[in-house]
Design a protein around this motif. Structure first.
Motif, mmCIF file in Angstrom:
data_model
loop_
_atom_site.group_PDB
_atom_site.id
_atom_site.type_symbol
_atom_site.label_atom_id
_atom_site.label_comp_id
_atom_site.label_asym_id
_atom_site.label_seq_id
_atom_site.Cartn_x
_atom_site.Cartn_y
_atom_site.Cartn_z
ATOM 1 N N ILE A 1 0.892 -1.192 -0.154
ATOM 2 C CA ILE A 1 0.071 0.076 -0.116
ATOM 3 C C ILE A 1 0.851 1.319 -0.051
ATOM 4 N N GLU A 2 1.859 1.245 0.979
ATOM 5 C CA GLU A 2 2.790 2.599 0.990
ATOM 6 C C GLU A 2 3.624 2.538 -0.578
ATOM 7 N N ASN A 3 3.817 1.539 -1.260
ATOM 8 C CA ASN A 3 4.558 1.654 -2.363
ATOM 9 C C ASN A 3 3.555 2.349 -3.636
ATOM 10 N N CYS A 4 2.134 1.951 -3.568
ATOM 11 C CA CYS A 4 1.191 2.116 -4.424
ATOM 12 C C CYS A 4 0.991 3.565 -4.200
ATOM 13 N N THR A 5 1.023 3.908 -2.785
ATOM 14 C CA THR A 5 0.554 5.625 -2.573
ATOM 15 C C THR A 5 1.701 6.382 -3.017
ATOM 16 N N LEU A 6 3.090 5.927 -2.917
ATOM 17 C CA LEU A 6 4.391 6.493 -3.335
ATOM 18 C C LEU A 6 4.177 6.651 -4.762
ATOM 19 N N VAL A 7 3.844 5.692 -5.581
ATOM 20 C CA VAL A 7 3.935 5.659 -6.988
ATOM 21 C C VAL A 7 2.777 6.800 -7.512
ATOM 22 N N LEU A 8 1.706 6.792 -6.887
ATOM 23 C CA LEU A 8 0.490 7.397 -7.251
ATOM 24 C C LEU A 8 0.942 8.991 -6.895
ATOM 25 N N ALA A 9 1.586 9.277 -5.908
ATOM 26 C CA ALA A 9 1.675 10.673 -5.546
ATOM 27 C C ALA A 9 3.016 11.151 -6.537
ATOM 28 N N THR A 10 3.728 10.395 -6.973
ATOM 29 C CA THR A 10 4.877 10.701 -7.693
ATOM 30 C C THR A 10 4.285 11.016 -9.030
ATOM 31 N N ALA A 11 3.264 10.195 -9.562
ATOM 32 C CA ALA A 11 2.950 10.259 -10.817
ATOM 33 C C ALA A 11 1.975 11.682 -10.702
ATOM 34 N N VAL A 12 1.313 11.856 -9.737
ATOM 35 C CA VAL A 12 0.254 13.108 -9.842
ATOM 36 C C VAL A 12 1.205 14.281 -9.630
ATOM 37 N N SER A 13 2.174 14.028 -8.961
ATOM 38 C CA SER A 13 3.325 15.249 -8.942
ATOM 39 C C SER A 13 3.963 15.557 -10.342
ATOM 40 N N ALA A 14 4.379 14.558 -10.880
ATOM 41 C CA ALA A 14 4.921 14.740 -12.312
ATOM 42 C C ALA A 14 3.872 15.380 -13.260
ATOM 43 N N TYR A 15 2.569 15.016 -13.274
ATOM 44 C CA TYR A 15 1.663 15.407 -14.168
ATOM 45 C C TYR A 15 1.266 16.919 -13.907
ATOM 46 N N ASP A 16 1.346 17.058 -12.452
ATOM 47 C CA ASP A 16 1.353 18.762 -12.074
ATOM 48 C C ASP A 16 2.243 19.387 -12.713
ATOM 49 N N GLU A 17 3.385 19.156 -12.535
ATOM 50 C CA GLU A 17 4.595 19.926 -13.123
ATOM 51 C C GLU A 17 4.532 20.101 -14.623
ATOM 52 N N LEU A 18 4.125 18.849 -15.215
ATOM 53 C CA LEU A 18 3.827 18.939 -16.784
ATOM 54 C C LEU A 18 2.850 20.241 -17.238
ATOM 55 N N ARG A 19 1.830 20.048 -16.415
ATOM 56 C CA ARG A 19 0.637 21.114 -16.668
ATOM 57 C C ARG A 19 0.903 22.534 -16.217
ATOM 58 N N ALA A 20 1.967 22.616 -15.411
ATOM 59 C CA ALA A 20 2.406 23.926 -14.958
ATOM 60 C C ALA A 20 3.348 24.586 -16.091
ATOM 61 N N GLU A 21 4.116 23.748 -16.840
ATOM 62 C CA GLU A 21 5.053 24.110 -17.524
ATOM 63 C C GLU A 21 4.310 24.596 -19.077
ATOM 64 N N ASP A 22 3.038 24.204 -19.155
ATOM 65 C CA ASP A 22 2.126 24.361 -20.263
ATOM 66 C C ASP A 22 1.750 25.901 -20.363
#
Length: 91
Positions: A70-91
């Motif tokens: 569960i911790e690993n899944c949460t970390l993967v999801l949080a990282t993916a959301v963070s990366a997505y947010d960074e990409l959206r901020a660059e646009d």
């Protein structure tokens, strides 16, 4: 198997025969987030529900593995959301 056979899979020492290999397969899998583990986890859950207290020798080990997953899944999801947010901020 556990759903079909019911309480009979917990008689005597039977769980000591089939539970350790299942847990070993889970622990030795290279990718702890692999979807290939879902049927194995479902089998273990069914065994636990059917066998009940007979599963106690492996309960803490399985619980720790579940929490880690569960911790690993949460970390993967949080990282993916963070990366997505960074990409959206660059646009």
């Amino acid at each position: 198997m556990a759903d079909y056979l019911g309480q009979h899979i917990g008689i005597g020492d039977l769980p000591t025969i089939y539970v350790p290999p299942l847990i070993h397969m889970w622990e030795s899998h290279k990718d702890p987030l692999s979807r290939q583990l879902l049927p194995l986890m479902e089998s273990i859950a069914s065994i636990v529900a059917t066998v009940g207290p007979q599963f106690q020798p492996w309960a803490l080990r399985v619980f720790d593995k579940c929490v880690s997953t569960i911790e690993n899944c949460t970390l993967v999801l949080a990282t993916a959301v963070s990366a997505y947010d960074e990409l959206r901020a660059e646009d």
